[in-house]
Design a protein around this motif. Structure first.
Motif: not given
Lengths: 669, 153, 290
Positions: A245-250, A302-310
């Motif tokens: 739920g870090c919010g980086t994606c959006w 979003c996928k590229k930046n997601c820190p946990t590969g979610a």
């Protein structure tokens, strides 16, 4: 030899006012097979029931007919009486002399004759009754709650706290429902999210509750205590076990111009999004219909930046199967939007908004940070007109009912505006003020007397734009029917509460009744407001009819208590009204020829193919149909289809129905 | 000569039409008393030969009523009843039976007023048609008489 | 198939141009409605103010004689006549007692079920389907369609789909190439028959309509009712005094606009019979490219 007792109830005066009950009892006493017949003022009362029990014992009765109110009311009561008296409870039939005779016909000979006809019919039926024994089925002590708004949340907590497993499914990405969109609630002006979010978190963390969001009911089969439900878990495109739920994606998402559903279109959101900051679960979902990756195969930020590969673009919808014993329907409501009103601009005037949109403007977490601003230019309005009853109580618009909550929330809206801008002017055009709850009227008086909201009794015929203002043409009926024109900066319509747009489809999947407005039907409007006619399925909240939060919470707890009653024992007894294929001695075994037409038409797959084999050689003698009494619901479709009448329905057998028809028409039998 | 009061039997389903008729009662809606209900769990249970039995035993008209399509409490019983009726009605037409004496309707548990309305309409219709006399001619006494006559010839 | 024609009094006098243009357009498309023989007054507002029976019998007479003369459909261009005839039909077909009473007054038996066509229904049914063959001009105009009240209310006799914001006239005029603007006063009252008894009220109400049409960008207003036309056109001097503005926006009948687009000359459409000059509309015609 049949020894039938007939008991005609006066029902106070409800039956005896138009039906000559003594005459009916007398006519009944002369019927072949009737040993004893009498009438009494209140058959369902203690003395009445005692009288029946004594009569059964004294006259050694083998079956009884009670002429009373509808079997839907007291069949269960009188069956228990028969049981207490020592005869099988299914040797008791009810003649409906109230709802279908005394209440609908005037006092006359014809009415009494009709009562006699109906009693005679049921005497014939009960003579053909055989003793039946309730079928015991295990109860699955898990409840399914459909809908994650305040109603669903309350019901879930009540059931979970009593120690049972609960599954909640919610079609949007977060629970909370409309209550999470409100700024403050009446009559206390409590912050809505402040009182709701602790409950949402409690639901998410409760050990007995499993939460599925972004999920919908696919199909429901089975029956009370033993429902079989398929749930579609829609593809979130986000792996909940990895997402933090870090919010980086959006924050990185380039698609930023999608109308935000939570803010009722007043602002935009991204394609990957969490509906609101306090969402539960606080994890995003990808709106595939508006995502560049799913539309064009490009981006993927979003996928590229997601820190946990979610992020998982390959995720598919998944169907899971669950077994539950009871279902609570808490699917809530919708409101009509401004495009429903051609006379108010048909949705074209940006500064004409509906109640939920105003809630978002007033809300501190809304698109304007809690400042009431015009959607067109962001200016703070000096004059706001609120129109109550927009669409409700209006036959011409097809909504004849009152939406119940609007008088209160309109007063609340006007007060909130005045609190934020005391020099502003707030006008409310109303027809009546419905403020019947606890502290409700005081709340409205406060708006009028303390906050100086101007209440005008009259309706608004038209709104049109002139320069930058909205001209509101209404009438003040208390001031000599004076037409009144107000140049407003903003107009808020208290639009009608309507059923969820998917309500009809869901009701059909669940086999529950609904009315012409698609609100779900309760089993009895006064005495059984939280159950439906389908055993095991309860109702909670606004899906039944428009209601405010206190009533919703009460109803949710009531529905939960019904579920807990169901779960209070490990086994449930089911009515033995089931189909049976006839069996007899070899070499016939059964008249059934094994055509299995009944198996094809059974809606519950309750009929199986049975192979009758020679016990010694194992050779196949005959194929026949066999009913699984645990699944059969007793509709009798198979019976009507059977080509040679080899299958019959206990409680509504061919012989019984035929004898009813003949007895009704007064032929000797 | 007193006015002809038709005898009309209604075959209804427990979940919808029976409940709708109860609702009409709760609302004290008044309607004609010529229609008498026989309760079935579902219209799918109704063997249509029972309708013929009703006429044979003195009924002048018949009503069959259940849940609206898609709303059957048992999912599909009313669909089967509907299809059965369509075929049965052609057969009745073929043998010259006045199919207007049978009314097939959908009345939900919330439609008390519709029940009362249908009862009144059907009662009026059957009243104006007069008593049903056809199948009554086909009774055992007559057959026995004809048989006896044939034997002695 | 003969369509009966019921002009009513306005189309024979104060709104002669409405009749002229309607019949010209119909003839162009090969339709000649036949005037009902011996037709009489529909009663309009005067009758229903005085006596309820009279208000039904007068228009019912037209329905009866039209049926007698073998018409299955009748065209009633005046909105007031349309409303009265539709009201009479509603009363007679839903109440058997009223039906019998009217038949005894008229000494005529009739079913009352004849199809009554408003001008909009007539245009939609008979002209729009063939319009493409006859339209030769495009109208370079921004038009506000004004429906008035009688076509939109009450619900029982209105044939408009959206009574608060109708679109039927717009759909008929689409083919003329004109720009049909969106505005809020489509069904607001013009003052109706108060034109004679309280002209000041008409000036105020009709004035608002004209103002809003102009503010919404209209260059001309199109109507389908002789009363509306009279109030918006003939009463213009009073309107100008009331609103203190010199607005010269012309008001045309829908049939006149259709006629112009079909190449029918302006004098055959009665365009010189108006109080407010229609020259600007006429000069906005541009011949369509082949």
């Amino acid at each position: 030899m049949a020894r039938i007792g007939v008991f005609i109830c006066h029902c106070g005066e409800n039956i005896s006012a138009t039906v000559n009950v003594t005459q009916v009892a007398e006519a009944a006493s002369k019927l072949p097979g009737v040993t004893y017949a009498t009438d009494y003022k209140y058959m369902c009362s203690d003395p009445g029931q005692t009288m029946i029990i004594e009569a059964i014992k004294e006259h050694k009765l083998t079956g009884i007919v009670v002429g009373s109110c509808s079997p839907r009311m007291h069949e269960a009561t009188f069956r228990k009486v028969a049981e207490k008296a020592g005869i099988n409870s299914y040797l008791c039939e009810i003649a409906n002399l109230r709802e279908q005779v005394s209440w609908v016909h005037p006092k006359s000979d014809a009415t009494t004759q009709k009562a006699i006809d109906i009693v005679r019919t049921l005497v014939q039926k009960v003579k053909q009754d055989s003793p039946l024994y309730p079928i015991k089925v295990p109860v699955t002590k898990t409840a399914l709650i459909i809908g994650g708004g305040i109603a669903g949340i309350q019901a879930a907590l009540d059931i979970a706290n009593a120690g049972h497993q609960v599954i909640i499914i919610e079609k949007s990405p977060s629970i909370g429902g409309h209550m999470s969109q409100l700024s403050e609630t009446f009559p206390t002006l409590d912050c809505s999210q402040c009182i709701l979010t602790p409950r949402m978190v409690e639901v998410a963390q409760h050990p007995n509750i499993t939460l599925h969001t972004f999920a919908e009911v696919e199909s429901i089969s089975g029956f009370v205590g033993n429902f079989d439900v398929n749930i579609k878990l829609k593809a979130r495109s986000v792996d909940l076990s990895k997402c933090t739920g870090c919010g980086t994606c959006w924050q990185k998402c380039p698609s930023k111009k999608i109308p935000d559903e939570f803010n009722e279109g007043l602002s935009d959101r991204t394609a990957i999004y969490t509906p609101f900051p306090q969402a539960v679960p606080n994890k995003p979902v990808i709106d595939r219909a508006n995502c560049i990756w799913f539309l064009k195969g490009k981006c993927g930020l979003c996928k590229k930046n997601c820190p946990t590969g979610a992020i998982d673009y390959e995720m598919q919808d998944e169907i899971i199967n669950i077994k539950v014993g009871a279902i609570v329907t808490a699917t809530g409501f919708d409101i009509k939007h401004t495009d429903f009103f051609p006379e108010y601009g048909y949705g074209q005037y940006r500064n004409v908004i509906d109640g939920l949109q105003f809630e978002r403007l007033a809300s501190a977490s809304g698109p304007t940070g809690g400042e009431i601003r015009r959607p067109s230019d962001g200016k703070i309005p000096e004059k706001i007109v609120f129109i109550a009853c927009a669409g409700s109580r209006d036959k011409a618009k097809g909504i004849e009912y009152c939406s119940k909550i609007c008088c209160m929330y309109t007063a609340k809206h006007a007060m909130l505006y005045k609190h934020k801008k005391p020099e502003g002017k707030a006008y409310v055009f109303y027809m009546d003020i419905r403020a019947a709850g606890k502290n409700y009227d005081e709340f409205v008086r406060r708006a009028i007397e303390k906050d100086e909201v101007l209440y005008i009794r009259g309706r608004v015929s038209r709104i049109y734009e002139k320069n930058d203002k909205l001209i509101v043409k209404g009438i003040d009926t208390l001031l000599n029917a004076q037409p009144i024109e107000i140049e407003a900066d903003m107009v808020v319509l208290a639009t009608a509460v309507v059923a969820n747009k998917d309500a009809e489809l869901l009701a059909q999947k669940m086999h529950i009744s609904y009315d012409k407005h698609h609100f779900f039907s309760e089993a009895h409007p006064k005495l059984r407001p939280v159950e439906t006619n389908t055993a095991g399925i309860m109702l909670a909240g606004a899906c039944q009819t428009a209601k405010d939060i206190p009533d919703t919470v009460s109803q949710a707890s009531a529905a939960a208590s019904k579920v807990l009653g169901l779960f209070s024992s490990d086994e449930m007894t089911r009515e033995p009204i089931v189909a049976v294929v006839n069996r007899m001695a070899p070499p016939q075994f059964t008249t059934c020829t094994g055509c299995l037409l009944c198996m094809e038409v059974c809606p519950y797959n309750a009929i199986e193919r049975e192979e009758i084999r020679d016990r010694r050689t194992g050779d196949l003698i005959k194929v026949a149909a066999k009913v699984n009494a645990g699944l059969c619901q007793g509709c009798g479709t198979c019976v009507a289809f059977c080509r040679n009448k080899s299958i019959d329905l206990q409680g509504f057998s061919n012989q019984q129905m035929l004898s009813e028809v003949i007895a009704l028409l007064n032929q000797p039998f | 000569m007193s006015e002809f009061e038709p005898k009309i039997v209604a075959f209804v389903c427990n979940w919808c039409t029976y409940a709708g008729a109860d609702l009409a009662g709760t609302n004290r809606t008044k309607y004609a008393s010529n229609v008498k209900i026989i309760r079935f769990p579902c219209t799918g249970r109704i063997d249509f030969m029972l309708l013929m039995k009703a006429f044979e035993n003195g009924a002048d008209g018949v009503i069959v009523s259940g849940c609206h399509p898609n709303d059957c409490h048992y999912t599909s019983g009313n669909f089967h009843a509907r299809r059965r009726w369509i075929i049965f009605r052609s057969l009745l037409d073929f043998i010259g039976f006045d199919t207007d004496r049978i009314t097939f309707s959908w009345i939900s548990a919330a439609e008390g007023n519709k029940w009362a309305q249908i009862v009144d309409e059907v009662t009026e219709k059957i009243k104006s048609k007069g008593p049903f006399t056809d199948l009554k001619k086909l009774n055992c006494t007559l057959l026995k008489q004809l048989y006896d006559e044939a034997i002695t010839k | 198939m003969k369509i009966g024609y019921y002009p009513g009094c306005s189309l024979e006098s104060s709104s002669k141009e409405y009749s002229k243009s309607l019949l010209a357009v119909a003839e162009k498309c090969g339709i000649i409605p036949e005037e009902i023989k011996g037709w009489s007054c529909c009663g309009a507002s005067a009758a229903h103010n005085l006596n309820h029976d009279l208000a039904i019998v007068l228009p019912a007479r037209t329905l009866a004689i039209a049926e007698e003369q073998g018409f299955t459909e009748i065209l009633v261009p005046c909105a007031a006549c349309y409303r009265r005839l539709a009201a009479a039909q509603y009363e007679v077909t839903t109440n058997e007692e009223t039906h019998k009473k009217v038949e005894s007054y008229l000494e005529l038996k009739f079913s009352g079920k004849i199809k009554i066509l408003s001008v909009i229904e007539f245009l939609q049914k008979y002209i729009s389907p063939v319009a493409d063959q006859y339209i030769v001009n495009n109208l370079n105009q921004k038009i506000a369609c004004y429906y008035g009240c009688l076509l939109a209310r009450p619900k029982e006799t209105s044939t408009l789909k959206r009574t608060e914001d109708p679109l039927e006239m717009e759909s008929v005029l689409e083919k003329t190439g004109a720009k049909l603007i969106n505005w809020a006063f489509k069904t607001e009252c013009c003052g109706a028959s108060l034109s004679v008894s309280s002209t000041a009220i008409v000036a105020k109400l009709s004035g608002k309509i004209i103002e809003n049409a102009v503010a919404s960008g209209a260059e001309s207003i199109v109507v389908a009712c002789p009363m509306c036309h009279m109030n918006l056109d003939m009463r213009r001097p009073e309107i100008k005094k009331q609103i203190k503005k010199d607005l010269d926006i012309p008001v045309l009948f829908i049939t006149q606009v259709l006629g112009l687009s079909m190449g029918i000359p302006a004098d055959k459409l009665g365009l010189n019979n108006h109080f407010v000059s229609t020259k600007k509309v006429i000069s906005s015609i541009v011949k369509k490219e082949a």
